[in-house]
Design an enzyme around this catalytic site. Structure first.
Site: not given
Lengths: 309, 417
Positions: B306, B96
């Site tokens: 997460d 990411n």
């Protein structure tokens, strides 16, 4: 003196029944005022109101501005498409810039659901939501109920169907909350593609046959199809939509009783409503517009009196 | 590093010392002695902590930091420090980043940044070039550099044939493929769970079906290819059922669930709080109950925070425009320990390493010291003060938490709060 339970008008779901009654009683007074030869009262002479419209509006904006001027408030207007704001400035910065010029109240229309709630959490002013995405349009729902009350005596116990594009409609959501709070029975009617899947959980009846819906109701509130909010086609053509969900004179005449027809505007004549219906005595569309000014005066007046404290 | 942990209760069902309160002597990063009242003849640094408990090091299979490209959200250095202070000794890092991690050099860069750190960092390589979902990235080459799995983070693989090829190709070298469970055409412009709450807020909904269609599709592809698939962060009851059935058919599939999806329902969004805007979205209590069931019976292999730090400019804006994601490392233990027993909490936090090919280290003499240090008791409110991350987007802000993380012993280092 009675006062509202809230410091902002962000949505009907944040109000209680007494709030609505107070707004209507106050609106009765202002409706009388705006029908006088001298239509202005000095109530808000020291209040400055900013109308911030981040999305196009004609009627709502004019209605608010007129309401503010009839109360003798100072008014400034700001219109911007969301894209120009996107050039860099955040919503909070835009509003704080305007507030630093000593503004007491903000009337805001915005394309994103919750924008007015978000603003109320971060800026120091009284906020009136003039429509935020598909969330709420509380003054529209108030003026709609006010108009039903005016025409039929009361809202409680009445059967009201909201017809059309429920999925993209803030008017529908606010109306559902307002009508339920006042004890009306609410139904939504439209093609299944334009009804939110879980709408029944708000305590409303769901119907996809317009004839059945109209037979059930005392009042039909016809909504516009919001093409500008649709990412794909939710029905094949306007022609087909009208065949199934347009109200015409023949349909009205086939009903057992005379129902009241409403529309928040702008009307698409020949689509959701034919001209002979829109212009008939069953329709209270222009009454709604007039009541809009009185109801908005009431809301502004009641919120401003909380600022003054 | 030499250290003597005094009076530590060991929570490790694999260890002979499970549930015993002992002293643990660690020399050069290896456990050299475990017994009651070890004599400190070498004058080694002693650690005395109130109600100290020790477990195998915790693992998080889905963490984002932002470096390279989004250093304003989080750097690798501070991200790893946050992980250590939150009790984690191993984290798998999502691609990411900008550019995404899609080649050997990128993976090597990440590894070099994390070298000599107490927390072991395991990069997940992008499955496709630039994460665009068109062509496969050099998976084998990335594996050589240390990538432990391959996936395009929260970008779904829209093209089923691409996933088919990826599963086939990666099976040549036992590669683990990650596929984010969301069918994008069904989720459309949705920003939260489609249910009563989305209807009442006028926000576009993402139906459960958007996830379940993708899970079902991916399981078909897995059956055909006989590959190795991990489905990160499922959120619906039916996904659990689909994966449970696939496991009964002996398909090589694993999955995880985000801690916030185990605890919070979509009602958390009623104030338009953008810190609660996560993907997959917060669902309903029915989903939560089934997810917990799945976690307990092993259908769901692991939990994850997460962790996704997001700068305030992407969060303090209108809900529709706000970015998805929440930080979660700091609150992971305290939240789980509030809602589950400490035994279960530690079980959840130590699962999943094997699936990603990471070695586990039981608490035993002669083994590498890979330990999380904590106190399971005491309660506190999780506030901004508890946040170590550069970004402060915490979904669990102002939630009650139970227990306290002291730190870790890992990679021959001791890190304490």
């Amino acid at each position: 003196m009675s006062e509202l339970s809230v410091n902002h008008l962000l949505g009907i779901k944040y109000l209680n029944k007494k709030d609505i009654e107070l707004i209507f009683e106050t609106a009765d007074h202002f409706k009388e005022v705006i029908n006088r030869p001298i239509k202005k009262v000095p109530s808000l002479r020291d209040i400055t109101i900013a109308n911030l419209f981040f999305e196009n509006s004609t009627r709502t904006k004019l209605s608010f501005e007129l309401a503010e001027k009839r109360l003798s408030a100072d008014v400034i207007n700001f219109s911007a498409s969301q894209s120009s704001v996107k050039k860099g400035e955040t919503l909070i910065d835009t509003v704080n810039n305007i507030l630093s010029m000593k503004v007491d109240m903000v009337v805001m229309r915005h394309p994103n659901p919750g924008a007015s709630v978000f603003l109320s959490q971060h800026v120091d002013a009284s906020i009136i939501n003039a429509g935020d995405g598909a969330h709420e349009h509380p003054t529209q729902a108030l003026l709609d109920s006010y108009s039903i009350r005016e025409r039929l005596g009361e809202v409680k116990g009445k059967n009201v169907v909201i017809v059309g594009d429920i999925l993209h409609s803030r008017v529908a959501l606010s109306n559902i909350y307002a009508l339920k709070l006042q004890g009306a029975n609410v139904m939504v009617c439209g093609p299944k593609t334009l009804l939110p899947k879980h709408i029944d959980k708000l305590g409303v009846k769901v119907e996809t046959n317009l004839q059945k819906a109209l037979n059930w109701c005392d009042v039909a509130n016809m909504l516009r199809v919001q093409n500008e909010r649709m990412d794909i086609s939710y029905f094949p053509s306007t022609r087909e939509y009208t065949q199934q969900f347009g109200v015409n004179k023949a349909l009205l005449d086939s009903l057992d009783k005379e129902i009241t027809i409403m529309h928040p505007g702008p009307i698409n004549r020949g689509v959701e409503i034919t001209s002979d219906v829109a212009d008939s005595k069953q329709a209270i569309i222009l009454d709604q517009v007039q009541n809009g000014v009185a109801v908005r005066m009431a809301v502004i007046y009641l919120l401003a009196s909380k600022i003054k404290q | 590093m030499n250290v003597l942990l005094k009076s530590a209760t060991i929570i490790d069902s694999k260890s002979d010392f499970h549930n015993q309160t002992v002293d643990i002597l660690i020399e050069n990063g290896v456990i050299s002695q475990i017994s009651k009242a070890i004599k400190n003849s070498k004058n080694i640094k002693e650690i005395h902590l109130d109600n100290l408990h020790v477990s195998q090091g915790w693992f998080d299979s889905s963490v984002s930091f932002g470096e390279p490209g989004y250093e304003e959200r989080e750097t690798i250095e501070n991200g790893l420090r946050t992980a250590a202070l939150s009790g984690f000794t191993s984290v798998a890092l999502n691609p990411n980043t900008n550019p995404v991690i899609d080649c050997n050099a990128d993976v090597s860069f990440i590894k070099s940044k994390a070298k000599k750190h107490a927390v072991s960092l395991y990069p997940i390589g992008s499955l496709t070039k630039e994460g665009k979902g068109i062509d496969l990235a050099e998976l084998f080459d990335m594996k050589q550099a240390g990538a432990i799995a391959f996936g395009d983070y929260k970008t779904s693989i829209d093209n089923p044939n691409l996933l088919k090829i990826a599963l086939q190709y990666a099976s040549n070298f036992d590669g683990l493929v990650l596929s984010f469970p969301q069918e994008n055409k069904i989720s459309g412009k949705g920003v939260m769970n489609e249910e009563f709450t989305s209807t009442s807020l006028g926000l576009k909904g993402i139906p459960n079906m958007a996830e379940e269609l993708q899970v079902a599709r991916d399981l078909f592809l897995l059956e055909y290819t006989e590959g190795k698939l991990h489905i990160p962060t499922i959120s619906t009851a039916k996904s659990v059922e689909l994966i449970r059935a696939a496991k009964q058919k002996k398909l090589n599939v694993s999955c995880s669930v985000a801690i916030h999806n185990l605890i919070l329902t979509d009602e958390a969004l009623t104030t338009f709080n953008t810190n609660c805007k996560v993907l997959p979205p917060l669902r309903t209590q029915k989903d939560i109950d089934t997810l917990i069931e799945g976690l307990k019976d092993g259908t769901i292999d692991m939990v994850t925070s997460d962790h996704n730090p997001m700068d305030i400019e992407h969060k303090k804006i209108e809900f529709d425009l706000a970015a998805y994601g929440t930080i979660g490392l700091e609150s992971a233990f305290g939240i789980l320990n509030t809602h589950f027993s400490t035994k279960k909490t530690i079980d959840f936090l130590t699962r999943g390493k094997n699936r990603f090919g990471i070695n586990t280290h039981e608490i035993a003499i002669g083994n590498k010291a890979d330990l999380s240090l904590f106190n399971p008791n005491g309660s506190q409110t999780f506030t901004k003060e508890n946040i170590k991350s550069t970004s402060k987007n915490a979904i669990f802000e102002n939630h009650e938490t139970k227990g306290q993380v002291y730190g870790i012993v890992s990679n021959n280092k001791l890190v304490l709060n």
